[in-house]
Design an enzyme around this catalytic site. Sequence first.
Site, PDB file in Angstrom:
ATOM      1  N   ASP A 248      51.173 -65.672 108.867  1.00  0.00           N
ATOM      2  CA  ASP A 248      50.050 -65.526 109.174  1.00  0.00           C
ATOM      3  C   ASP A 248      48.892 -66.470 108.301  1.00  0.00           C
ATOM      4  O   ASP A 248      47.743 -66.489 108.778  1.00  0.00           O
ATOM      5  CB  ASP A 248      49.694 -64.330 109.199  1.00  0.00           C
ATOM      6  CG  ASP A 248      48.255 -63.997 110.115  1.00  0.00           C
ATOM      7  OD1 ASP A 248      47.970 -64.752 111.233  1.00  0.00           O
ATOM      8  OD2 ASP A 248      47.420 -63.198 109.776  1.00  0.00           O
ATOM      9  N   SER A 273      43.429 -62.736 115.105  1.00  0.00           N
ATOM     10  CA  SER A 273      44.840 -62.812 115.619  1.00  0.00           C
ATOM     11  C   SER A 273      44.981 -62.023 116.843  1.00  0.00           C
ATOM     12  O   SER A 273      44.419 -60.620 116.768  1.00  0.00           O
ATOM     13  CB  SER A 273      45.797 -62.393 114.761  1.00  0.00           C
ATOM     14  OG  SER A 273      46.071 -63.160 113.598  1.00  0.00           O
ATOM     15  N   GLN A 322      51.894 -67.668 117.885  1.00  0.00           N
ATOM     16  CA  GLN A 322      50.625 -66.818 117.748  1.00  0.00           C
ATOM     17  C   GLN A 322      49.442 -67.310 118.527  1.00  0.00           C
ATOM     18  O   GLN A 322      49.227 -68.556 118.566  1.00  0.00           O
ATOM     19  CB  GLN A 322      50.144 -66.959 116.133  1.00  0.00           C
ATOM     20  CG  GLN A 322      48.897 -65.966 115.700  1.00  0.00           C
ATOM     21  CD  GLN A 322      48.543 -65.855 114.591  1.00  0.00           C
ATOM     22  OE1 GLN A 322      47.880 -67.045 114.140  1.00  0.00           O
ATOM     23  NE2 GLN A 322      48.638 -64.834 113.712  1.00  0.00           N
TER      24      GLN A 322
END
Length: 334
Positions: A248, A273, A322
């Site tokens: 991340d 996110s 993502q």
Amino acid sequence: ARGIGARGGRTAVARPYSSTDVMHRLRPDSASHIDLVEIDRLLFRAPREQLWVPPGGRGIFGGQIMGQALRAATLTLGDAGDAFRCHSFHGYFLQAGDPTRDVLYRVRETSTRRSFATRSVDGVQRGELVFKMQASFAADARGPTDPEPPEHQADAPEGVPPPEDLPSFRDTVEGLMQRLPPSGRFREELMRLCAAPVDLRLIDPIDPLDPDPPRRDPIRRAWVRVAPIDRAAHAFGVDACCAAYMSDANLLTTALLPHGIQMPSKKLGAVASLDHSMWFHAPFRADEWMLYDATSPRLVDSRGLAFGSLFQEGRLCVSVAQEGLLRLARTKTA
């Protein structure tokens, strides 16, 4: 129990450990960002004392939530865990995690079969879902007489300097601190970065103090690794959990590179996110250097899409995808 300050002026009382609680620690002599307390079967708790908010963030670091959720799922495999390894997970961030409250992880045993096992994980605060994950684990079911399956992979980027030739993450942060006044919000956020457990060494970095960095292609590469793991003490599958944590870092903001914006920035109003998926292709060690190759094919309607690949010794070990919110700050009107 001891009290600590919470939002809204209230005092939150820390839940004392019960004699039936089981501590799952990454390292026996120090706390880790993916440590969990097992408080009942299929129920785990992440103490708020170890929750981390990244600079410019408004809630718990998404990588930490994913790493903890995947670890909770992995721990429920029990005695069968040595035969299984996570091959993929898909997660959704439903709301920002509150760093002043513990996170509870409720695991559901969706299925356990000979070749595959699946687990559903709910991350809960105040009785509300903040994160939801579906994780799948695979066992090597090949027999001794089975043919070797075909295999291919994308090539690792070439011409990348080795991590030893790049400044460490802490040295980079400390160098930036010397260029800042002795107080201020940005300095405080940089100090918070020093608490990150990942050594991240950016290749061809942008000066984070430049308010208008040059526009560039949406490609970002870095060497990443976590602190050494006590392999004699930790449970199986912890490398995948650490990779979820690392994945991340700086992935979503790759979508901002063509627009001359970096994080944190006064130009950004909201960054979060939305969903995150990972596929684990080959064994690796998260405490040894991995090359993180990230790119973003699209940014539209304030939603950025980014893909990442984690290589170790030239081998593609992990793929990442993502989507996240990248909303500009509203212009103030008189």
